[in-house]
Write a protein that holds these residues in place. Structure first.
Motif, PDB file in Angstrom:
ATOM      1  N   SER A  42      -7.768   2.742 -17.605  1.00 36.39           N
ATOM      2  CA  SER A  42      -6.913   2.055 -16.671  1.00 36.39           C
ATOM      3  C   SER A  42      -5.849   2.914 -16.497  1.00 36.39           C
ATOM      4  CB  SER A  42      -6.444   0.630 -16.938  1.00 36.39           C
ATOM      5  OG  SER A  42      -7.682  -0.074 -16.938  1.00 36.39           O
ATOM      6  N   PHE A  43      -5.144   2.819 -15.377  1.00 30.03           N
ATOM      7  CA  PHE A  43      -3.856   3.357 -14.877  1.00 30.03           C
ATOM      8  C   PHE A  43      -2.958   2.417 -14.208  1.00 30.03           C
ATOM      9  CE2 PHE A  43      -6.657   6.789 -15.044  1.00 30.03           C
ATOM     10  CZ  PHE A  43      -6.040   8.045 -15.648  1.00 30.03           C
ATOM     11  N   ALA A  44      -1.566   2.438 -14.589  1.00 30.99           N
ATOM     12  CA  ALA A  44      -0.447   1.653 -13.564  1.00 30.99           C
ATOM     13  C   ALA A  44      -0.508   2.213 -12.435  1.00 30.99           C
ATOM     14  CB  ALA A  44       0.783   1.735 -14.496  1.00 30.99           C
ATOM     15  N   ILE A  45      -0.316   1.524 -11.465  1.00 32.77           N
ATOM     16  CA  ILE A  45      -0.360   1.704 -10.081  1.00 32.77           C
ATOM     17  C   ILE A  45       1.397   2.029  -9.539  1.00 32.77           C
ATOM     18  CG2 ILE A  45      -0.456   1.197  -7.790  1.00 32.77           C
ATOM     19  CD1 ILE A  45      -2.877  -0.452  -8.445  1.00 32.77           C
ATOM     20  N   LEU A  46       1.617   3.500  -9.490  1.00 33.24           N
ATOM     21  CA  LEU A  46       2.836   3.927  -9.329  1.00 33.24           C
ATOM     22  C   LEU A  46       3.266   3.599  -7.818  1.00 33.24           C
ATOM     23  CD1 LEU A  46       2.500   7.134 -11.290  1.00 33.24           C
ATOM     24  CD2 LEU A  46       3.824   5.069 -12.257  1.00 33.24           C
ATOM     25  N   LYS A  56       4.873  12.439 -17.756  1.00 37.41           N
ATOM     26  CA  LYS A  56       3.489  11.436 -17.990  1.00 37.41           C
ATOM     27  C   LYS A  56       3.182  10.758 -16.945  1.00 37.41           C
ATOM     28  CE  LYS A  56       2.386   7.903 -21.171  1.00 37.41           C
ATOM     29  NZ  LYS A  56       2.980   6.742 -22.198  1.00 37.41           N
ATOM     30  N   ASP A  57       4.174  10.463 -16.047  1.00 38.50           N
ATOM     31  CA  ASP A  57       3.717   9.609 -14.869  1.00 38.50           C
ATOM     32  C   ASP A  57       3.169  10.533 -13.829  1.00 38.50           C
ATOM     33  OD1 ASP A  57       4.393   7.173 -15.527  1.00 38.50           O
ATOM     34  OD2 ASP A  57       6.396   7.470 -14.373  1.00 38.50           O
ATOM     35  N   GLN A  58       3.534  11.981 -13.685  1.00 37.31           N
ATOM     36  CA  GLN A  58       2.826  13.039 -12.546  1.00 37.31           C
ATOM     37  C   GLN A  58       1.413  13.230 -13.212  1.00 37.31           C
ATOM     38  OE1 GLN A  58       4.362  14.431  -9.949  1.00 37.31           O
ATOM     39  NE2 GLN A  58       2.251  14.953  -9.732  1.00 37.31           N
ATOM     40  N   TRP A  59       1.263  13.435 -14.676  1.00 29.53           N
ATOM     41  CA  TRP A  59      -0.045  13.411 -15.047  1.00 29.53           C
ATOM     42  C   TRP A  59      -0.714  12.274 -14.654  1.00 29.53           C
ATOM     43  CZ3 TRP A  59      -3.077  10.516 -17.969  1.00 29.53           C
ATOM     44  CH2 TRP A  59      -4.448  11.000 -18.477  1.00 29.53           C
ATOM     45  N   LYS A  60      -0.476  11.087 -14.777  1.00 30.73           N
ATOM     46  CA  LYS A  60      -1.097   9.929 -14.231  1.00 30.73           C
ATOM     47  C   LYS A  60      -1.645  10.086 -12.990  1.00 30.73           C
ATOM     48  CE  LYS A  60       0.761   7.097 -17.930  1.00 30.73           C
ATOM     49  NZ  LYS A  60       1.538   5.762 -18.116  1.00 30.73           N
ATOM     50  N   ARG A  61      -0.380  10.336 -11.990  1.00 25.08           N
ATOM     51  CA  ARG A  61      -0.775  10.518 -10.599  1.00 25.08           C
ATOM     52  C   ARG A  61      -1.811  11.533 -10.297  1.00 25.08           C
ATOM     53  NH1 ARG A  61       4.043  10.145  -6.702  1.00 25.08           N
ATOM     54  NH2 ARG A  61       3.739   7.728  -7.132  1.00 25.08           N
ATOM     55  N   ASP A  62      -1.886  12.642 -10.900  1.00 32.10           N
ATOM     56  CA  ASP A  62      -2.557  13.677 -10.771  1.00 32.10           C
ATOM     57  C   ASP A  62      -4.066  13.310 -11.198  1.00 32.10           C
ATOM     58  OD1 ASP A  62      -0.694  15.379  -9.777  1.00 32.10           O
ATOM     59  OD2 ASP A  62      -0.429  16.463 -11.675  1.00 32.10           O
ATOM     60  N   ALA A  63      -4.132  12.611 -12.447  1.00 32.04           N
ATOM     61  CA  ALA A  63      -5.561  12.148 -12.901  1.00 32.04           C
ATOM     62  C   ALA A  63      -5.926  11.124 -11.967  1.00 32.04           C
ATOM     63  CB  ALA A  63      -5.362  11.677 -14.321  1.00 32.04           C
ATOM     64  N   GLN A  64      -5.261  10.297 -11.478  1.00 30.33           N
ATOM     65  CA  GLN A  64      -5.749   9.601 -10.302  1.00 30.33           C
ATOM     66  C   GLN A  64      -6.311  10.013  -9.123  1.00 30.33           C
ATOM     67  OE1 GLN A  64      -3.866   5.271  -9.964  1.00 30.33           O
ATOM     68  NE2 GLN A  64      -2.378   6.422 -11.299  1.00 30.33           N
ATOM     69  N   LEU A  70     -13.663  11.333  -7.485  1.00 27.30           N
ATOM     70  CA  LEU A  70     -14.950  11.013  -8.051  1.00 27.30           C
ATOM     71  C   LEU A  70     -15.248   9.691  -7.603  1.00 27.30           C
ATOM     72  CD1 LEU A  70     -14.402  12.029 -11.632  1.00 27.30           C
ATOM     73  CD2 LEU A  70     -15.437  13.332  -9.665  1.00 27.30           C
ATOM     74  N   VAL A  71     -14.575   8.937  -7.193  1.00 28.97           N
ATOM     75  CA  VAL A  71     -15.260   7.422  -6.478  1.00 28.97           C
ATOM     76  C   VAL A  71     -15.645   7.848  -5.041  1.00 28.97           C
ATOM     77  CG1 VAL A  71     -13.989   5.355  -5.316  1.00 28.97           C
ATOM     78  CG2 VAL A  71     -13.113   5.884  -7.460  1.00 28.97           C
ATOM     79  N   GLU A  72     -14.969   8.849  -4.224  1.00 24.40           N
ATOM     80  CA  GLU A  72     -15.468   8.996  -3.128  1.00 24.40           C
ATOM     81  C   GLU A  72     -16.971   9.727  -3.058  1.00 24.40           C
ATOM     82  OE1 GLU A  72     -13.330  10.652   0.199  1.00 24.40           O
ATOM     83  OE2 GLU A  72     -11.606  10.244  -1.030  1.00 24.40           O
ATOM     84  N   LEU A  73     -17.432  10.354  -4.388  1.00 23.52           N
ATOM     85  CA  LEU A  73     -18.305  11.307  -4.500  1.00 23.52           C
ATOM     86  C   LEU A  73     -19.370  10.368  -5.085  1.00 23.52           C
ATOM     87  CD1 LEU A  73     -16.739  14.507  -5.762  1.00 23.52           C
ATOM     88  CD2 LEU A  73     -18.203  14.390  -3.764  1.00 23.52           C
ATOM     89  N   GLY A  74     -19.025   9.059  -5.403  1.00 26.79           N
ATOM     90  CA  GLY A  74     -19.908   8.069  -6.087  1.00 26.79           C
ATOM     91  C   GLY A  74     -20.315   8.056  -7.619  1.00 26.79           C
ATOM     92  N   PHE A  75     -19.343   8.843  -8.257  1.00 27.01           N
ATOM     93  CA  PHE A  75     -19.606   8.622  -9.577  1.00 27.01           C
ATOM     94  C   PHE A  75     -18.637   7.725 -10.482  1.00 27.01           C
ATOM     95  CE2 PHE A  75     -20.089  13.206  -8.624  1.00 27.01           C
ATOM     96  CZ  PHE A  75     -21.369  13.586  -9.374  1.00 27.01           C
ATOM     97  N   LEU A  76     -17.517   7.262  -9.759  1.00 24.98           N
ATOM     98  CA  LEU A  76     -16.812   6.081 -10.311  1.00 24.98           C
ATOM     99  C   LEU A  76     -16.594   4.898  -9.283  1.00 24.98           C
ATOM    100  CD1 LEU A  76     -13.817   8.160 -11.747  1.00 24.98           C
ATOM    101  CD2 LEU A  76     -15.911   7.244 -12.950  1.00 24.98           C
ATOM    102  N   LYS A  77     -16.225   3.947  -9.780  1.00 21.57           N
ATOM    103  CA  LYS A  77     -15.808   2.800  -8.909  1.00 21.57           C
ATOM    104  C   LYS A  77     -14.481   2.044  -9.473  1.00 21.57           C
ATOM    105  CE  LYS A  77     -18.960  -0.257 -11.358  1.00 21.57           C
ATOM    106  NZ  LYS A  77     -20.035  -1.034 -11.057  1.00 21.57           N
ATOM    107  N   LYS A  87      -4.886  -0.007 -12.003  1.00 23.55           N
ATOM    108  CA  LYS A  87      -6.266   0.221 -11.501  1.00 23.55           C
ATOM    109  C   LYS A  87      -7.008   0.807 -12.379  1.00 23.55           C
ATOM    110  CE  LYS A  87      -7.177   2.797  -7.245  1.00 23.55           C
ATOM    111  NZ  LYS A  87      -7.165   4.009  -6.452  1.00 23.55           N
ATOM    112  N   THR A  88      -8.458   0.143 -12.592  1.00 21.45           N
ATOM    113  CA  THR A  88      -9.345   0.381 -13.525  1.00 21.45           C
ATOM    114  C   THR A  88     -10.324   1.262 -12.870  1.00 21.45           C
ATOM    115  OG1 THR A  88      -8.800  -1.390 -14.944  1.00 21.45           O
ATOM    116  CG2 THR A  88     -10.917  -0.460 -15.405  1.00 21.45           C
ATOM    117  N   TYR A  89     -11.168   2.428 -13.714  1.00 20.27           N
ATOM    118  CA  TYR A  89     -12.088   3.169 -13.288  1.00 20.27           C
ATOM    119  C   TYR A  89     -13.259   2.770 -14.061  1.00 20.27           C
ATOM    120  CZ  TYR A  89      -8.698   5.539 -10.578  1.00 20.27           C
ATOM    121  OH  TYR A  89      -7.678   5.968  -9.494  1.00 20.27           O
TER     122      TYR A  89
END
Length: 196
Positions: A42-46, A56-64, A70-77, A87-89
């Motif tokens: 899970s990530f806090a929605i910025l 730290k927040d920039q890393w979180k945004r980049d990770a999201q 990966l959501v668009e490619l069908g690996f995550l929801k 938001k939880t992946y």
């Protein structure tokens, strides 16, 4: 059918080197690391309007951004909590198949790490190789080659390259790939495959 003899796989040839590298690439992938967070994660929605971010927040945004791809490619929801603050992946069925805790990036760091194997590579062409020579008791050759996405993966190429610029650099730089191949008793193998 086998008229060419038993020792052909030991010859220093582009075909044998291509087969050896492809065998190695088949056991690795282009890995999107989860930095051992695991899933679900899970990530806090910025706020989108927030332009100044701590590291730290920039890393979180980049990770999201990567995880959203990966959501668009069908690996995550994803799932967003009721307050719309988090938001939880989660891994999809395809993501569970592609997820590994012992992944190896085939074209960069060979360090074992956890993540989603989003695509695989294969050799397009062996460009050149050194004359085989003795080194540390082995016969070795340095091979330069070009790669592309594996044929069954090519439909994803545009989205992958858009999201992961490092992948685009690999695919557009055919002279950037090289490997040391080692002659064993029956065939050539990638040096990193010897102790696997």
């Amino acid at each position: 059918m086998f008229m060419t003899g038993c020792n052909d796989s030991k010859e220093a040839s582009k075909d044998n080197f291509k087969a050896a590298i492809n065998q190695y690439l088949g056991n690795s992938c282009f890995l999107v690391s989860d930095n051992r967070r695991g899933f679900p994660t899970s990530f806090a929605i910025l706020p989108k309007e927030k332009t100044f971010l701590s590291m730290k927040d920039q890393w979180k945004r980049d990770a999201q951004v990567r995880y959203d791809a990966l959501v668009e490619l069908g690996f995550l929801k994803t799932e967003i909590n009721a307050k719309k603050t988090e938001k939880t992946y989660y891994l999809t069925e395809a993501g569970q198949t592609a997820y590994t805790s012992e992944g190896r990036n085939s074209l960069s760091s060979d360090r074992v790490q956890a993540g989603v194997c989003v695509t695989r590579f294969e050799v397009d062409e062996v460009l050149r190789f050194t004359e085989p020579s003795a080194k540390n008791g082995y016969t070795v050759s340095k091979v330069s080659y070009s790669v592309s996405l594996a044929k069954d993966e090519q439909a994803k190429q545009e989205k992958l390259v858009e999201t992961f610029p490092e992948l685009g650099k690999v695919l557009s730089s055919p002279k950037g790939q090289s490997a040391i191949l080692v002659l064993m008793n029956d065939q050539w193998v990638h040096e990193k495959s010897i102790n696997q």
